[in-house]
Design a protein around this motif. Structure first.
Motif, mmCIF file in Angstrom:
data_model
loop_
_atom_site.group_PDB
_atom_site.id
_atom_site.type_symbol
_atom_site.label_atom_id
_atom_site.label_comp_id
_atom_site.label_asym_id
_atom_site.label_seq_id
_atom_site.Cartn_x
_atom_site.Cartn_y
_atom_site.Cartn_z
ATOM 1 N N UNK A 342 0.867 -1.176 0.000
ATOM 2 C CA UNK A 342 0.000 0.000 0.000
ATOM 3 C C UNK A 342 0.901 1.222 0.000
ATOM 4 N N UNK A 344 0.666 5.012 1.041
ATOM 5 C CA UNK A 344 -0.166 5.989 1.737
ATOM 6 C C UNK A 344 -0.567 7.146 0.820
ATOM 7 N N UNK A 345 0.367 7.616 0.032
ATOM 8 C CA UNK A 345 0.110 8.826 -0.746
ATOM 9 C C UNK A 345 -0.690 8.590 -2.024
ATOM 10 N N UNK A 347 -3.589 6.551 -1.686
ATOM 11 C CA UNK A 347 -4.871 6.074 -1.141
ATOM 12 C C UNK A 347 -6.029 7.039 -1.376
ATOM 13 N N UNK A 357 -11.125 11.064 1.217
ATOM 14 C CA UNK A 357 -9.666 11.170 1.204
ATOM 15 C C UNK A 357 -9.171 10.808 -0.178
ATOM 16 N N UNK A 359 -5.279 10.773 -2.602
ATOM 17 C CA UNK A 359 -3.831 10.994 -2.657
ATOM 18 C C UNK A 359 -3.218 11.144 -1.272
ATOM 19 N N UNK A 360 -3.670 10.307 -0.362
ATOM 20 C CA UNK A 360 -3.035 10.269 0.956
ATOM 21 C C UNK A 360 -3.309 11.456 1.851
ATOM 22 N N UNK A 361 -4.365 12.192 1.604
ATOM 23 C CA UNK A 361 -4.733 13.300 2.489
ATOM 24 C C UNK A 361 -6.226 13.550 2.367
#
Lengths: 413, 413
Positions: A342, A344-345, A347, A357, A359-361
């Motif tokens: 995975x 994070x950036x 997701x 959410x 691109x991880x934010x």
């Protein structure tokens, strides 16, 4: 056991047609419950093929061990199911209890003990007094009739709040064949109770090996894709019986699961499995919300499954849903702990179609009020896009409520 | 966040001695909370070695990524910890926020940014405004004193109900050295909050590689053997700092973890880790019982750990303990689902020293009233004997109560 029906119960119950070659009967054997049926006998005609899949627990119940051994014969004449006592973790007593039950049933039906299949659900660790079946099974065998599947589904309930049945009718060759199924299961283990049980009946003439292959493949995205609390029962049993009676109306005899004539049947068979397993999730202990978790963009389907299960089994995700909170931070946490690839950036996460959410934010367009409103729905779809590959999977679960804790923790007080 | 202190909190708080080479200061930076400290600065003397272990999450927080990268240098001059915002899942903003925090801290302390270590705990997905540290960290660096570890432990709390500190003093060579530790952590992720954080300080002169080896080995049976809810945080961080100041009093400089002179130190170090990690379990969200699970007779220690964790993370086992129910059937279930070698008919299980199951069935001498009485205790020891080999392990957890669901599900309402 439970006083009120789950708010997630299906609004309608299907009319269950007869399956030629199957006769059913239920009784009050007084195993544990009072004033309710607690034993089911299904009698099948000679030549009925059987297939089964069972719990992967290293500590299976005595009936699971019995069925596993008898499955090799591939033929079934009767199924005996009792509720109230799981006959699990009962040592040698458990084995002699299954043997005695099978002996009584074989005599009642007039077949060999190897053609008897057994399932028990209820208290763990309590010896099951099989002599209670003496007389009862003989009477049931005499009175068994082609039909009340709903009554049968009721007899096998424990903490279930509603009986679970499903049916499908489909063409096999030029003949119409029918698939009926029933299931029970509220927690993987309910208060002192064990088990998810499901039984499928069809008149299609399918050989044991082919039926086994269909069943094994069918459960993968249905029963195996449902989790209530991540706690696997010692007694999970799913048996499929094919009487073959439809051969009389011209249904072709099927010996291989890959037979192209099975296409429509497989689809209908899997729909029955999916319907029943969804009903199990809808009757999860204390459940107030049905939760569908879809993971896409994973490296593989297996990786997507692991991540989806990590989310589905997370107490923090499940309590957030109970609190109607689109808590995507906890979804991130559950993705992260799954141990699967995975980034994070990359997701993205959505709740009921609203992306919260990306691109991880946090999604900049995320409207708190809109999402809060959406979270009030009884059915919540969480979608996680990993952005890594084409692996995709879907699992069903329910929320974790105070009622779950009450059902499983309060009953001593 | 929580109004009442956990009933499992330690009865006494140790006097925390000074560690030469370490100065502490706390402040109210107003990151999220009102009227409480939310930032900790620890300033270490030149030459301080650092070691760290972090979450295995695939989606770690920005401070975890920062620390991992800086750990290669092996040297630390300052630690900055904030509560109220985890700076997790904050994308590029997260990275620039850690960089800015380190820049401000490095200027305040007078060192390079590579010697600054960071940890954040609190809301996930909310950008952390690092400009709030401007001014604050400079003032803290000026006023930092050898001091108040309890105040430091309070500044890093989120849903914790009590501050967690531990200390040990031990001989290294002929010199006395001290180990101080603090921790926070209530759920692996608390309501919208993240993180287990722990920081250890010692004046022992231990080189970074040796300290790292001690830490890695020490966490295995302490922090890694504790679970509240099976949900791994994106931010778990355990850092150890060794100032080496005790070298002035004759403590030998240690460069290898296998140095025989370390024996007493390692024992004390591990005791501090064990003490802190037990306090984390005692402050599990909604916890009313501390639960110690021992598995013996497994094939290997790793196998025993997997089975113990399967029991410790089972919602059905945890709710049963909340209900003061010695439900060994659920323990069997959890053993069975772990997937590790187990033979149902060799299993024995006891609760607080009372054997309730043996040889795969209920213990004939099992006295329900006696066990029920024992289950009222605030500390419950579950022992499972598999009878297969010599593998043994022990983990700590807590019960699963309605308060856990309330803490994690109700806060939106």
């Amino acid at each position: 056991m439970s006083s009120s029906v789950s708010p997630l119960a299906p609004k309608t119950v299907p009319d269950m047609p007869v399956i030629a070659g199957v006769r059913l009967a239920t009784a009050e054997a007084g195993i544990r419950y009072k004033n309710r049926t607690d034993v089911l006998l299904a009698v099948m005609d000679k030549g009925t093929a059987v297939a089964g899949v069972f719990t992967r627990s290293k500590c299976p119940s005595a009936p699971v061990e019995w069925c596993r051994a008898k499955l090799r014969g591939g033929k079934a004449r009767a199924l005996v199911v009792n509720s109230g006592n799981a006959n699990a973790f009962t040592g040698k007593t458990g084995r002699s209890s299954t043997a005695l039950t099978a002996k009584i049933a074989a005599k009642a039906v007039g077949c060999s003990e190897g053609e008897i299949f057994l399932a028990s659900t209820g208290v763990i660790g309590e010896p099951l007094d099989a002599t209670k079946f003496d007389g009862v099974l003989g009477r049931l065998a005499e009175t068994a009739e082609p039909g009340d599947y709903l009554a049968a589904a009721k007899a096998i309930m424990t903490t279930d709040t509603f009986p679970k049945v499903a049916t499908a009718t489909v063409k096999l060759g030029k003949a119409k064949v029918t698939i009926n199924g029933m299931a029970k299961g509220a927690g993987m283990i309910a208060p002192d109770m064990a088990t998810m049980l499901s039984f499928i009946f069809t008149d299609a003439p399918i050989a044991p090996a082919a039926l086994q292959a269909l069943l094994k493949s069918g459960v993968e995205d249905t029963f195996n894709a449902v989790t209530i609390d991540g706690d696997t029962s010692t007694s999970d049993t799913l048996l499929a019986f094919a009487t073959g009676a439809a051969a009389e109306h011209g249904a072709p005899k099927i010996s291989r699961a890959s037979d192209p004539r099975l296409k429509a049947f497989v689809k209908a068979f899997n729909q029955v499995l999916a319907n029943l397993s969804e009903q199990v999730a809808r009757d999860g202990e204390g459940a107030r919300k049905l939760v569908e978790i879809t993971v896409e963009g994973a490296k593989t389907k297996a990786s997507a499954r692991k991540i989806a299960m990590s989310i589905a089994n997370s107490p923090l995700v499940k309590t957030a849903i109970a609190g109607e909170d689109a808590n995507w931070g906890r979804v991130v946490m559950a993705v992260g702990k799954a141990g699967e690839p995975a980034d994070r950036d990359k997701l993205s996460i959505s709740f009921n179609g609203i992306r919260v959410a990306k691109s991880g934010a946090r999604d900049p367009s995320y409207d708190e009020a809109q999402v809060s409103e959406a979270m009030k729905a009884p059915e919540i779809a969480i979608k996680v896009s990993l952005g890594l590959g084409k692996g995709r999977d879907r699992v069903l679960t329910c929320d974790l409520t105070k009622e779950y804790v009450a059902i499983n923790g309060d009953y001593r007080s």
